[in-house]
Design a protein around this motif. Structure first.
Motif, PDB file in Angstrom:
ATOM      1  N   LYS A  72       0.824  -1.215   0.000  1.00  0.00           N
ATOM      2  CA  LYS A  72       0.000   0.000   0.000  1.00  0.00           C
ATOM      3  C   LYS A  72       0.856   1.263   0.000  1.00  0.00           C
ATOM      4  O   LYS A  72       0.356   2.351  -0.308  1.00  0.00           O
ATOM      5  CB  LYS A  72      -0.947   0.010   1.204  1.00  0.00           C
ATOM      6  N   ASP A  73       2.145   1.121   0.322  1.00  0.00           N
ATOM      7  CA  ASP A  73       3.057   2.266   0.244  1.00  0.00           C
ATOM      8  C   ASP A  73       3.462   2.565  -1.194  1.00  0.00           C
ATOM      9  O   ASP A  73       4.049   3.611  -1.472  1.00  0.00           O
ATOM     10  CB  ASP A  73       4.313   2.008   1.085  1.00  0.00           C
ATOM     11  N   MET A  74       3.177   1.641  -2.121  1.00  0.00           N
ATOM     12  CA  MET A  74       3.494   1.830  -3.531  1.00  0.00           C
ATOM     13  C   MET A  74       2.231   2.311  -4.239  1.00  0.00           C
ATOM     14  O   MET A  74       1.453   1.520  -4.782  1.00  0.00           O
ATOM     15  CB  MET A  74       4.007   0.518  -4.141  1.00  0.00           C
ATOM     16  N   GLU A  75       2.015   3.599  -4.255  1.00  0.00           N
ATOM     17  CA  GLU A  75       0.772   4.166  -4.774  1.00  0.00           C
ATOM     18  C   GLU A  75       0.615   3.935  -6.275  1.00  0.00           C
ATOM     19  O   GLU A  75      -0.473   3.634  -6.756  1.00  0.00           O
ATOM     20  CB  GLU A  75       0.715   5.666  -4.467  1.00  0.00           C
ATOM     21  N   ARG A  76       1.704   4.071  -7.034  1.00  0.00           N
ATOM     22  CA  ARG A  76       1.604   3.898  -8.485  1.00  0.00           C
ATOM     23  C   ARG A  76       1.260   2.460  -8.847  1.00  0.00           C
ATOM     24  O   ARG A  76       0.493   2.210  -9.770  1.00  0.00           O
ATOM     25  CB  ARG A  76       2.913   4.311  -9.151  1.00  0.00           C
ATOM     26  N   ASN A  85      -1.191  -8.088  -3.437  1.00  0.00           N
ATOM     27  CA  ASN A  85      -0.947  -8.698  -2.129  1.00  0.00           C
ATOM     28  C   ASN A  85      -0.519  -7.638  -1.124  1.00  0.00           C
ATOM     29  O   ASN A  85       0.054  -6.610  -1.491  1.00  0.00           O
ATOM     30  CB  ASN A  85       0.135  -9.766  -2.239  1.00  0.00           C
ATOM     31  N   ASP A  86      -0.778  -7.895   0.138  1.00  0.00           N
ATOM     32  CA  ASP A  86      -0.432  -6.917   1.174  1.00  0.00           C
ATOM     33  C   ASP A  86       1.060  -6.636   1.220  1.00  0.00           C
ATOM     34  O   ASP A  86       1.484  -5.537   1.580  1.00  0.00           O
ATOM     35  CB  ASP A  86      -0.898  -7.413   2.547  1.00  0.00           C
ATOM     36  N   TYR A  87       1.861  -7.654   0.863  1.00  0.00           N
ATOM     37  CA  TYR A  87       3.311  -7.497   0.975  1.00  0.00           C
ATOM     38  C   TYR A  87       3.997  -7.855  -0.345  1.00  0.00           C
ATOM     39  O   TYR A  87       3.522  -8.692  -1.107  1.00  0.00           O
ATOM     40  CB  TYR A  87       3.882  -8.396   2.079  1.00  0.00           C
ATOM     41  N   VAL A  88       5.123  -7.196  -0.575  1.00  0.00           N
ATOM     42  CA  VAL A  88       6.036  -7.559  -1.660  1.00  0.00           C
ATOM     43  C   VAL A  88       7.262  -8.198  -1.006  1.00  0.00           C
ATOM     44  O   VAL A  88       7.944  -7.562  -0.199  1.00  0.00           O
ATOM     45  CB  VAL A  88       6.461  -6.318  -2.472  1.00  0.00           C
ATOM     46  N   ASP A  89       7.503  -9.463  -1.314  1.00  0.00           N
ATOM     47  CA  ASP A  89       8.682 -10.138  -0.786  1.00  0.00           C
ATOM     48  C   ASP A  89       9.919  -9.592  -1.486  1.00  0.00           C
ATOM     49  O   ASP A  89       9.956  -9.493  -2.725  1.00  0.00           O
ATOM     50  CB  ASP A  89       8.590 -11.648  -1.005  1.00  0.00           C
ATOM     51  N   ILE A 167      12.610   2.447  -6.183  1.00  0.00           N
ATOM     52  CA  ILE A 167      13.304   1.546  -7.105  1.00  0.00           C
ATOM     53  C   ILE A 167      12.529   0.249  -7.274  1.00  0.00           C
ATOM     54  O   ILE A 167      12.312  -0.238  -8.391  1.00  0.00           O
ATOM     55  CB  ILE A 167      14.728   1.264  -6.597  1.00  0.00           C
ATOM     56  N   PHE A 168      12.090  -0.326  -6.157  1.00  0.00           N
ATOM     57  CA  PHE A 168      11.348  -1.583  -6.214  1.00  0.00           C
ATOM     58  C   PHE A 168      10.023  -1.405  -6.940  1.00  0.00           C
ATOM     59  O   PHE A 168       9.594  -2.271  -7.707  1.00  0.00           O
ATOM     60  CB  PHE A 168      11.107  -2.114  -4.802  1.00  0.00           C
ATOM     61  N   GLU A 169       9.357  -0.280  -6.700  1.00  0.00           N
ATOM     62  CA  GLU A 169       8.078  -0.030  -7.365  1.00  0.00           C
ATOM     63  C   GLU A 169       8.267   0.085  -8.874  1.00  0.00           C
ATOM     64  O   GLU A 169       7.474  -0.444  -9.654  1.00  0.00           O
ATOM     65  CB  GLU A 169       7.433   1.240  -6.809  1.00  0.00           C
ATOM     66  N   ASP A 170       9.341   0.770  -9.304  1.00  0.00           N
ATOM     67  CA  ASP A 170       9.629   0.889 -10.737  1.00  0.00           C
ATOM     68  C   ASP A 170       9.836  -0.485 -11.360  1.00  0.00           C
ATOM     69  O   ASP A 170       9.335  -0.766 -12.457  1.00  0.00           O
ATOM     70  CB  ASP A 170      10.871   1.751 -10.960  1.00  0.00           C
ATOM     71  N   GLU A 171      10.585  -1.350 -10.671  1.00  0.00           N
ATOM     72  CA  GLU A 171      10.868  -2.680 -11.208  1.00  0.00           C
ATOM     73  C   GLU A 171       9.591  -3.511 -11.341  1.00  0.00           C
ATOM     74  O   GLU A 171       9.413  -4.238 -12.319  1.00  0.00           O
ATOM     75  CB  GLU A 171      11.874  -3.398 -10.305  1.00  0.00           C
ATOM     76  N   LEU A 172       8.703  -3.418 -10.379  1.00  0.00           N
ATOM     77  CA  LEU A 172       7.451  -4.173 -10.440  1.00  0.00           C
ATOM     78  C   LEU A 172       6.548  -3.659 -11.553  1.00  0.00           C
ATOM     79  O   LEU A 172       5.903  -4.440 -12.260  1.00  0.00           O
ATOM     80  CB  LEU A 172       6.736  -4.108  -9.092  1.00  0.00           C
ATOM     81  N   LEU A 173       6.495  -2.344 -11.732  1.00  0.00           N
ATOM     82  CA  LEU A 173       5.676  -1.767 -12.802  1.00  0.00           C
ATOM     83  C   LEU A 173       6.182  -2.204 -14.173  1.00  0.00           C
ATOM     84  O   LEU A 173       5.386  -2.507 -15.074  1.00  0.00           O
ATOM     85  CB  LEU A 173       5.671  -0.238 -12.698  1.00  0.00           C
ATOM     86  N   LEU A 174       7.497  -2.265 -14.340  1.00  0.00           N
ATOM     87  CA  LEU A 174       8.062  -2.705 -15.611  1.00  0.00           C
ATOM     88  C   LEU A 174       7.806  -4.183 -15.871  1.00  0.00           C
ATOM     89  O   LEU A 174       7.842  -4.633 -17.019  1.00  0.00           O
ATOM     90  CB  LEU A 174       9.570  -2.423 -15.632  1.00  0.00           C
ATOM     91  N   SER A 175       7.551  -4.943 -14.819  1.00  0.00           N
ATOM     92  CA  SER A 175       7.317  -6.380 -14.960  1.00  0.00           C
ATOM     93  C   SER A 175       5.861  -6.715 -15.259  1.00  0.00           C
ATOM     94  O   SER A 175       5.546  -7.881 -15.529  1.00  0.00           O
ATOM     95  CB  SER A 175       7.763  -7.110 -13.684  1.00  0.00           C
ATOM     96  N   LEU A 176       4.965  -5.730 -15.195  1.00  0.00           N
ATOM     97  CA  LEU A 176       3.562  -5.980 -15.518  1.00  0.00           C
ATOM     98  C   LEU A 176       3.396  -6.195 -17.025  1.00  0.00           C
ATOM     99  O   LEU A 176       4.095  -5.568 -17.823  1.00  0.00           O
ATOM    100  CB  LEU A 176       2.690  -4.803 -15.062  1.00  0.00           C
ATOM    101  N   PRO A 177       2.484  -7.059 -17.431  1.00  0.00           N
ATOM    102  CA  PRO A 177       2.275  -7.278 -18.868  1.00  0.00           C
ATOM    103  C   PRO A 177       1.642  -6.053 -19.521  1.00  0.00           C
ATOM    104  O   PRO A 177       0.815  -5.369 -18.916  1.00  0.00           O
ATOM    105  CB  PRO A 177       1.331  -8.484 -18.909  1.00  0.00           C
ATOM    106  N   ILE A 178       2.035  -5.790 -20.771  1.00  0.00           N
ATOM    107  CA  ILE A 178       1.461  -4.654 -21.504  1.00  0.00           C
ATOM    108  C   ILE A 178      -0.012  -4.912 -21.795  1.00  0.00           C
ATOM    109  O   ILE A 178      -0.861  -4.026 -21.631  1.00  0.00           O
ATOM    110  CB  ILE A 178       2.240  -4.420 -22.813  1.00  0.00           C
TER     111      ILE A 178
END
Length: 220
Positions: A72-76, A85-89, A167-178
């Motif tokens: 929830k701290d990753m607003e984007r 999920n509540d947490y990102v491992d 940094i972690f939020e950017d990496e997760l966003l880039l990993s989402l399917p187009i």
């Protein structure tokens, strides 16, 4: 306080006395007994990673973080998905490479819910990302040729810190399917359902040079 129990070799206990003795010893060491003083079992807690770190100091200590980031701290990321999920491992290791460069690398994993662009239904999608960064100070150093291609430069702030959360939020966003899509076998809309009606064949256009050819023939 535990009481010492000493039994002489020459003492023979009846079955009843032996049973009572065993129950007495068990009662002293039972973890679930009310008022136990030796140990209380606790459920394992998820360790929250810091949002910002000093990579150079962490590399000198060879710090190794294993924990979670609250999603929830990753607003984007929250805005880009239906649910997360509540947490990102997260796992991240800081170290110095053979050239003396500070490097931090690791792995991220979580699960999000997206909308399938074929059936408009919800799609549970596991998101994973691998990363490898080296901190730089300013744009001039970022363009320096000494940084290996395997490292992605990331700029530190005036205090020598990097924002791990961003940094972690950017990496997760880039990993989402187009274009999120269910597997065809799992989607409620099959490929045959995606075409409607019958497409009429396109009419052949008359060749303009053929018309000129006919005119020329008539003149002859």
């Amino acid at each position: 306080m535990l009481q010492s129990i000493i039994i002489s070799r020459n003492v023979t206990l009846s079955p009843c006395e032996a049973h009572n003795l065993i129950m007495c010893v068990k009662s002293q060491f039972c973890f679930d007994r009310k008022g136990a003083t030796l140990y209380h079992a606790r459920p394992m807690q998820k360790v929250k990673l810091p949002h910002s770190v000093e990579p150079t100091k962490s590399a000198m200590k060879r710090s190794d973080y294993r924990g979670v980031i609250v999603s929830k701290d990753m607003e984007r990321l929250s805005e880009a998905v239906v649910r997360c999920n509540d947490y990102v491992d997260a796992e991240v290791q800081f170290e110095k490479d053979a050239q003396g460069l500070t490097v931090f690398h690791g792995h991220l994993a979580t699960q999000v819910t997206l909308i399938c662009q074929r059936c408009n239904g919800e799609l549970d999608y596991p998101v994973e990302a691998e990363f490898c960064f080296t901190p730089v100070q300013g744009e001039e150093q970022e363009s320096d040729d000494i940084i290996p291609e395997a490292y992605e430069p990331v700029e530190v702030n005036d205090h020598g810190e990097v924002n791990l959360l961003q940094i972690f939020e950017d990496e997760l966003l880039l990993s989402l399917p187009i274009v999120p899509l269910h597997a065809e076998s799992e989607c409620t809309v099959k490929q045959d359902d995606m075409s409607f009606g019958k497409i009429e064949p396109e009419q052949e256009r008359q060749n303009p040079f053929a018309v000129l050819k006919e005119l020329k023939r008539d003149q002859e």
